[in-house]
Write a protein that holds these residues in place. Sequence first.
Motif, PDB file in Angstrom:
ATOM      1  N   ILE A 122      -4.455   1.176   8.410  1.00 20.16           N
ATOM      2  CA  ILE A 122      -5.037   1.327   7.079  1.00 20.16           C
ATOM      3  C   ILE A 122      -6.500   1.702   7.231  1.00 20.16           C
ATOM      4  CG2 ILE A 122      -3.441  -0.307   5.987  1.00 20.16           C
ATOM      5  CD1 ILE A 122      -5.738  -2.299   5.777  1.00 20.16           C
ATOM      6  N   THR A 123      -7.040   2.226   6.157  1.00 19.66           N
ATOM      7  CA  THR A 123      -8.442   2.611   6.142  1.00 19.66           C
ATOM      8  C   THR A 123      -9.110   2.001   4.929  1.00 19.66           C
ATOM      9  OG1 THR A 123      -9.948   4.498   6.296  1.00 19.66           O
ATOM     10  CG2 THR A 123      -8.035   4.769   4.882  1.00 19.66           C
ATOM     11  N   SER A 126       7.476   4.145   7.207  1.00 19.76           N
ATOM     12  CA  SER A 126       8.694   4.957   7.128  1.00 19.76           C
ATOM     13  C   SER A 126       9.722   4.553   8.183  1.00 19.76           C
ATOM     14  CB  SER A 126       8.355   6.442   7.283  1.00 19.76           C
ATOM     15  OG  SER A 126       7.559   6.855   6.207  1.00 19.76           O
ATOM     16  N   GLU A 127       9.243   3.990   9.273  1.00 23.97           N
ATOM     17  CA  GLU A 127      10.152   3.521  10.313  1.00 23.97           C
ATOM     18  C   GLU A 127      10.701   2.121   9.995  1.00 23.97           C
ATOM     19  OE1 GLU A 127      10.189   2.764  15.155  1.00 23.97           O
ATOM     20  OE2 GLU A 127       8.453   3.732  14.239  1.00 23.97           O
ATOM     21  N   ASP A 138      -2.180   7.996   8.049  1.00 22.57           N
ATOM     22  CA  ASP A 138      -0.933   8.693   8.382  1.00 22.57           C
ATOM     23  C   ASP A 138      -0.094   7.857   9.345  1.00 22.57           C
ATOM     24  OD1 ASP A 138      -1.625  10.808   6.754  1.00 22.57           O
ATOM     25  OD2 ASP A 138      -2.360  12.068   8.403  1.00 22.57           O
ATOM     26  N   GLU A 139      -0.769   7.175  10.297  1.00 20.44           N
ATOM     27  CA  GLU A 139      -0.057   6.318  11.247  1.00 20.44           C
ATOM     28  C   GLU A 139       0.588   5.134  10.516  1.00 20.44           C
ATOM     29  OE1 GLU A 139      -3.231   7.301  11.613  1.00 20.44           O
ATOM     30  OE2 GLU A 139      -3.189   8.569  13.394  1.00 20.44           O
ATOM     31  N   LEU A 170       0.828  -1.213   0.000  1.00 23.81           N
ATOM     32  CA  LEU A 170       0.000   0.000   0.000  1.00 23.81           C
ATOM     33  C   LEU A 170       0.861   1.262   0.000  1.00 23.81           C
ATOM     34  CD1 LEU A 170      -2.899  -1.084   2.380  1.00 23.81           C
ATOM     35  CD2 LEU A 170      -3.040  -0.650  -0.089  1.00 23.81           C
ATOM     36  N   ALA A 171       2.023   1.200   0.615  1.00 24.45           N
ATOM     37  CA  ALA A 171       2.934   2.358   0.591  1.00 24.45           C
ATOM     38  C   ALA A 171       3.416   2.615  -0.835  1.00 24.45           C
ATOM     39  CB  ALA A 171       4.116   2.116   1.520  1.00 24.45           C
ATOM     40  N   GLU A 172       3.621   1.555  -1.598  1.00 26.67           N
ATOM     41  CA  GLU A 172       4.070   1.700  -2.983  1.00 26.67           C
ATOM     42  C   GLU A 172       2.929   2.073  -3.925  1.00 26.67           C
ATOM     43  OE1 GLU A 172       5.997  -1.839  -4.344  1.00 26.67           O
ATOM     44  OE2 GLU A 172       7.486  -1.805  -2.745  1.00 26.67           O
TER      45      GLU A 172
END
Length: 162
Positions: free
Chosen positions: A88-89, A113-114, A106-107, A53-55
């Motif tokens: 996720i939403t 990112s961490e 955002d979380e 999902l980040a990609e």
Amino acid sequence: MSKLREERLALQLDHFLPYRLSVASNVVSNLIARTYRQRFNLKITEWRLIAILAESNRMTPQALTKATRMDKINVSRAAKSLIVRQLITSAPNGQDGRSHFLSLTDEGLALYSEIAPQALAMEEKLLRAFSATERSALEELLKRLESAAENEAGGSTFHRPP
């Protein structure tokens, strides 16, 4: 020696590609999973959804099932867990009332990112034994092997959407 015994001895697991790939995958996955579980309370299936999902920004559960190569039950369970944790939403798909889109909150993006730099650092540690040429060759060989297996199964190589 009987023919059946000869055939049985012809298959040696330590030299059988599917077995070796499975063992290597399990060892690497378990190493990384321990970090995800201990530090971030995530299962591998949950991390895979977060990373994809980040990609991809947002995807339907069906698209995630294809992209992760996991069955839809595992995708559904991981998605539900991540929704409960507000990582996720889920939003309705305006073009298909039966479907919905999943995306990182955002979380979830902050967690990605961490974790991502740590995942890359672990990959780097694992690949230290290989030269740059060997790394490139390994990546190419794995892609070709995956493609050959999918072609044999009657499928085609899946590429994640941009």
